[in-house]
Design an enzyme around this catalytic site. Structure first.
Site, PDB file in Angstrom:
ATOM      1  N   LYS A  23       0.830  -1.198   0.000  1.00 55.12           N
ATOM      2  CA  LYS A  23       0.000   0.000   0.000  1.00 55.12           C
ATOM      3  C   LYS A  23       0.869   1.255   0.000  1.00 55.12           C
ATOM      4  CE  LYS A  23      -2.039  -1.162   3.909  1.00 55.12           C
ATOM      5  NZ  LYS A  23      -1.376  -2.468   4.192  1.00 55.12           N
ATOM      6  N   ARG A  52     -10.090   0.576   8.115  1.00 53.95           N
ATOM      7  CA  ARG A  52      -9.592  -0.737   8.494  1.00 53.95           C
ATOM      8  C   ARG A  52     -10.626  -1.540   9.271  1.00 53.95           C
ATOM      9  NH1 ARG A  52      -3.866   0.335   8.601  1.00 53.95           N
ATOM     10  NH2 ARG A  52      -2.652  -1.494   9.146  1.00 53.95           N
ATOM     11  N   ARG A 101      11.778  -5.372   5.283  1.00 53.62           N
ATOM     12  CA  ARG A 101      11.507  -3.968   4.960  1.00 53.62           C
ATOM     13  C   ARG A 101      12.443  -3.033   5.710  1.00 53.62           C
ATOM     14  NH1 ARG A 101       5.638  -1.677   5.608  1.00 53.62           N
ATOM     15  NH2 ARG A 101       5.805  -2.691   7.634  1.00 53.62           N
ATOM     16  N   ARG A 143      11.109  -1.050  11.059  1.00 50.55           N
ATOM     17  CA  ARG A 143       9.980  -0.581  11.861  1.00 50.55           C
ATOM     18  C   ARG A 143       9.828  -1.449  13.112  1.00 50.55           C
ATOM     19  NH1 ARG A 143       4.631   0.356   8.276  1.00 50.55           N
ATOM     20  NH2 ARG A 143       3.662  -0.963   9.862  1.00 50.55           N
ATOM     21  N   ARG A 147      -0.690  -8.669  13.367  1.00 50.28           N
ATOM     22  CA  ARG A 147      -1.244  -7.697  12.405  1.00 50.28           C
ATOM     23  C   ARG A 147      -2.005  -8.421  11.303  1.00 50.28           C
ATOM     24  NH1 ARG A 147       4.200  -5.098  11.066  1.00 50.28           N
ATOM     25  NH2 ARG A 147       3.107  -4.142   9.303  1.00 50.28           N
TER      26      ARG A 147
HETATM   27  P1  AP5 Z   1       4.820  -1.674   1.965  1.00 46.18           P
HETATM   28  O1  AP5 Z   1       4.509  -0.858   0.773  1.00 46.18           O
HETATM   29  O2  AP5 Z   1       5.506  -1.034   3.101  1.00 46.18           O
HETATM   30  O3  AP5 Z   1       3.482  -2.439   2.459  1.00 46.18           O
HETATM   31  P2  AP5 Z   1       2.198  -1.883   3.178  1.00 46.18           P
HETATM   32  O4  AP5 Z   1       1.022  -2.498   2.521  1.00 46.18           O
HETATM   33  O5  AP5 Z   1       2.229  -0.402   3.274  1.00 46.18           O
HETATM   34  O6  AP5 Z   1       2.378  -2.576   4.605  1.00 46.18           O
HETATM   35  P3  AP5 Z   1       2.353  -1.966   6.064  1.00 46.18           P
HETATM   36  O7  AP5 Z   1       3.126  -2.900   6.944  1.00 46.18           O
HETATM   37  O8  AP5 Z   1       2.744  -0.535   6.084  1.00 46.18           O
HETATM   38  O9  AP5 Z   1       0.849  -2.091   6.392  1.00 46.18           O
HETATM   39  P4  AP5 Z   1       0.206  -2.110   7.737  1.00 46.18           P
HETATM   40  O10 AP5 Z   1      -1.178  -2.024   7.311  1.00 46.18           O
HETATM   41  O11 AP5 Z   1       0.576  -3.254   8.612  1.00 46.18           O
HETATM   42  O12 AP5 Z   1       0.870  -0.870   8.532  1.00 46.18           O
HETATM   43  P5  AP5 Z   1       0.372   0.615   8.793  1.00 46.18           P
HETATM   44  O13 AP5 Z   1       1.546   1.486   8.817  1.00 46.18           O
HETATM   45  O14 AP5 Z   1      -0.744   0.954   7.879  1.00 46.18           O
HETATM   46  O15 AP5 Z   1       5.673  -2.935   1.488  1.00 46.18           O
HETATM   47  C1  AP5 Z   1       6.215  -3.843   2.445  1.00 46.18           C
HETATM   48  C2  AP5 Z   1       7.614  -4.293   2.021  1.00 46.18           C
HETATM   49  O16 AP5 Z   1       7.527  -5.061   0.817  1.00 46.18           O
HETATM   50  C3  AP5 Z   1       8.596  -3.151   1.706  1.00 46.18           C
HETATM   51  O17 AP5 Z   1       9.866  -3.515   2.151  1.00 46.18           O
HETATM   52  C4  AP5 Z   1       8.562  -3.032   0.176  1.00 46.18           C
HETATM   53  O18 AP5 Z   1       9.796  -2.565  -0.330  1.00 46.18           O
HETATM   54  C5  AP5 Z   1       8.287  -4.478  -0.231  1.00 46.18           C
HETATM   55  N1  AP5 Z   1       7.472  -4.591  -1.448  1.00 46.18           N
HETATM   56  C6  AP5 Z   1       6.419  -3.798  -1.821  1.00 46.18           C
HETATM   57  N2  AP5 Z   1       5.911  -4.229  -2.999  1.00 46.18           N
HETATM   58  C7  AP5 Z   1       6.652  -5.324  -3.366  1.00 46.18           C
HETATM   59  C8  AP5 Z   1       6.607  -6.212  -4.482  1.00 46.18           C
HETATM   60  N3  AP5 Z   1       5.701  -6.070  -5.477  1.00 46.18           N
HETATM   61  N4  AP5 Z   1       7.494  -7.228  -4.521  1.00 46.18           N
HETATM   62  C9  AP5 Z   1       8.418  -7.389  -3.513  1.00 46.18           C
HETATM   63  N5  AP5 Z   1       8.508  -6.572  -2.451  1.00 46.18           N
HETATM   64  C10 AP5 Z   1       7.628  -5.543  -2.372  1.00 46.18           C
HETATM   65  O19 AP5 Z   1      -0.219   0.480  10.261  1.00 46.18           O
HETATM   66  C11 AP5 Z   1       0.619   0.243  11.357  1.00 46.18           C
HETATM   67  C12 AP5 Z   1      -0.186   0.173  12.638  1.00 46.18           C
HETATM   68  O20 AP5 Z   1      -0.826   1.441  12.879  1.00 46.18           O
HETATM   69  C13 AP5 Z   1      -1.320  -0.833  12.669  1.00 46.18           C
HETATM   70  O21 AP5 Z   1      -0.872  -2.110  13.048  1.00 46.18           O
HETATM   71  C14 AP5 Z   1      -2.262  -0.204  13.705  1.00 46.18           C
HETATM   72  O22 AP5 Z   1      -1.805  -0.435  14.999  1.00 46.18           O
HETATM   73  C15 AP5 Z   1      -2.128   1.268  13.406  1.00 46.18           C
HETATM   74  N6  AP5 Z   1      -3.114   1.749  12.429  1.00 46.18           N
HETATM   75  C16 AP5 Z   1      -2.856   2.264  11.192  1.00 46.18           C
HETATM   76  N7  AP5 Z   1      -3.989   2.584  10.556  1.00 46.18           N
HETATM   77  C17 AP5 Z   1      -5.007   2.243  11.392  1.00 46.18           C
HETATM   78  C18 AP5 Z   1      -6.415   2.313  11.292  1.00 46.18           C
HETATM   79  N8  AP5 Z   1      -7.014   2.802  10.199  1.00 46.18           N
HETATM   80  N9  AP5 Z   1      -7.147   1.873  12.342  1.00 46.18           N
HETATM   81  C19 AP5 Z   1      -6.573   1.403  13.453  1.00 46.18           C
HETATM   82  N10 AP5 Z   1      -5.231   1.291  13.606  1.00 46.18           N
HETATM   83  C20 AP5 Z   1      -4.453   1.725  12.591  1.00 46.18           C
HETATM   84 MG    MG Z   2       2.429   1.023   4.844  1.00 51.22          MG
END
Ligand code: AP5
Ligand code: MG
Ligand code: ZN
Length: 214
Positions: free
Chosen positions: A14, A89, A128, A161, A172
């Site tokens: 994402k 979410r 990552r 992270r 997660r």
């Molecule tokens: P990346 O692009 O970083 O993936 P992502 O989908 O953004 O994954 P996240 O871990 O950021 O999602 P998340 O939902 O767990 O975390 P968030 O920060 O939103 O890609 C991942 C890796 O893969 C990278 O190293 C990249 O280089 C690699 N990659 C990408 N594409 C690739 C490909 N095609 N092939 C190979 N490699 C690839 O949330 C964190 C925390 O915040 C949550 O756990 C929660 O506690 C809180 N939070 C956030 N939003 C909410 C909400 N709306 N409600 C409640 N709590 C929330």
């Molecule tokens: Mg992300």
């Protein structure tokens, strides 16, 4: 361009795809994860509340996240469109978004569902690395920086992270399946969902997304 929701499990790409869309289309990425991490770093009250949930791989309470997104959507730079990364979410978040969009006169154009093999997600998250300067994302195997441990774009150090530990990642992923995957049903009737096969080359996935949006 309208509002776009990027829906998908942790590691689906994402953030990676949102950053590319922002660069090309000039519409802001609204990442609740990034906003919460910034609040944790600066030690605000919001950050103190959020930290314990995030460290445990749980979700931050709906009312907290809904509040920050509503404020963000009201800012002028969302006028041309916006990319929601990691929000909504839960079903209550999706309902709140519908209400906020109606109030602000904004429309969600697409809900892009990024689909990746679960085995691949774990490997992506364990490897990552994130830039401490500009937030750019790397991977030790799949998206390697030119100089080890340094960002290609701004030269700042790369870090792992706090919640990218195997145990926390598992939680997660569980939370995604329990609370977020049901959103696919929530949006089913709207005609806005598009499935994106999000395994394989980052640029190829990006091109397929742009193809959908055009
Ligand atoms: P990346 O692009 O970083 O993936 P992502 O989908 O953004 O994954 P996240 O871990 O950021 O999602 P998340 O939902 O767990 O975390 P968030 O920060 O939103 O890609 C991942 C890796 O893969 C990278 O190293 C990249 O280089 C690699 N990659 C990408 N594409 C690739 C490909 N095609 N092939 C190979 N490699 C690839 O949330 C964190 C925390 O915040 C949550 O756990 C929660 O506690 C809180 N939070 C956030 N939003 C909410 C909400 N709306 N409600 C409640 N709590 C929330
Ligand atoms: Mg992300
Ligand atoms: Zn950087």
């Amino acid at each position: 361009m309208m509002g776009i929701i990027l829906l998908g499990p942790p590691g689906a790409g994402k953030g990676t795809q949102a950053k590319k869309l922002t660069e090309e289309f000039g519409i802001p990425q609204i990442s609740t994860g990034d906003m919460l991490r910034a609040a944790v770093k600066s030690g605000t009250e919001l950050g103190l509340t959020a930290k314990s949930f995030m460290d445990a791989g749980g979700l931050v309470p709906d009312e907290v996240v809904i509040g920050i997104v509503k404020e963000r959507l009201a800012l002028a730079d969302c006028g041309k469109g916006f990319i929601l990364d990691g929000f909504p979410r839960t079903i209550p978040q999706a309902q709140a978004l519908d209400r906020a969009a109606a109030e602000l006169g904004k429309e969600i154009g697409f809900v892009l569902s990024l689909e990746v093999d679960p085995v691949e997600l774990m490997e992506r998250l364990c490897g990552r690395r994130t830039c401490t300067g500009c937030g750019a994302m790397y991977h030790v195997k799949f998206n390697v920086p030119k100089a080890e441990g340094r960002c290609d774009k701004c030269g700042a150090p790369l870090v792992q992270r706090d919640d990218d530990k195997e145990e926390t990642i598992r939680k997660r992923l569980d939370n995604y399946n329990r609370s977020t995957a049901p959103l696919l049903d929530y949006y089913k009737g709207t005609g806005k969902i598009r499935t994106v096969m999000a395994s394989g080359d980052i640029d190829a996935i990006y091109r397929s997304i742009v193809g959908i949006l055009r």
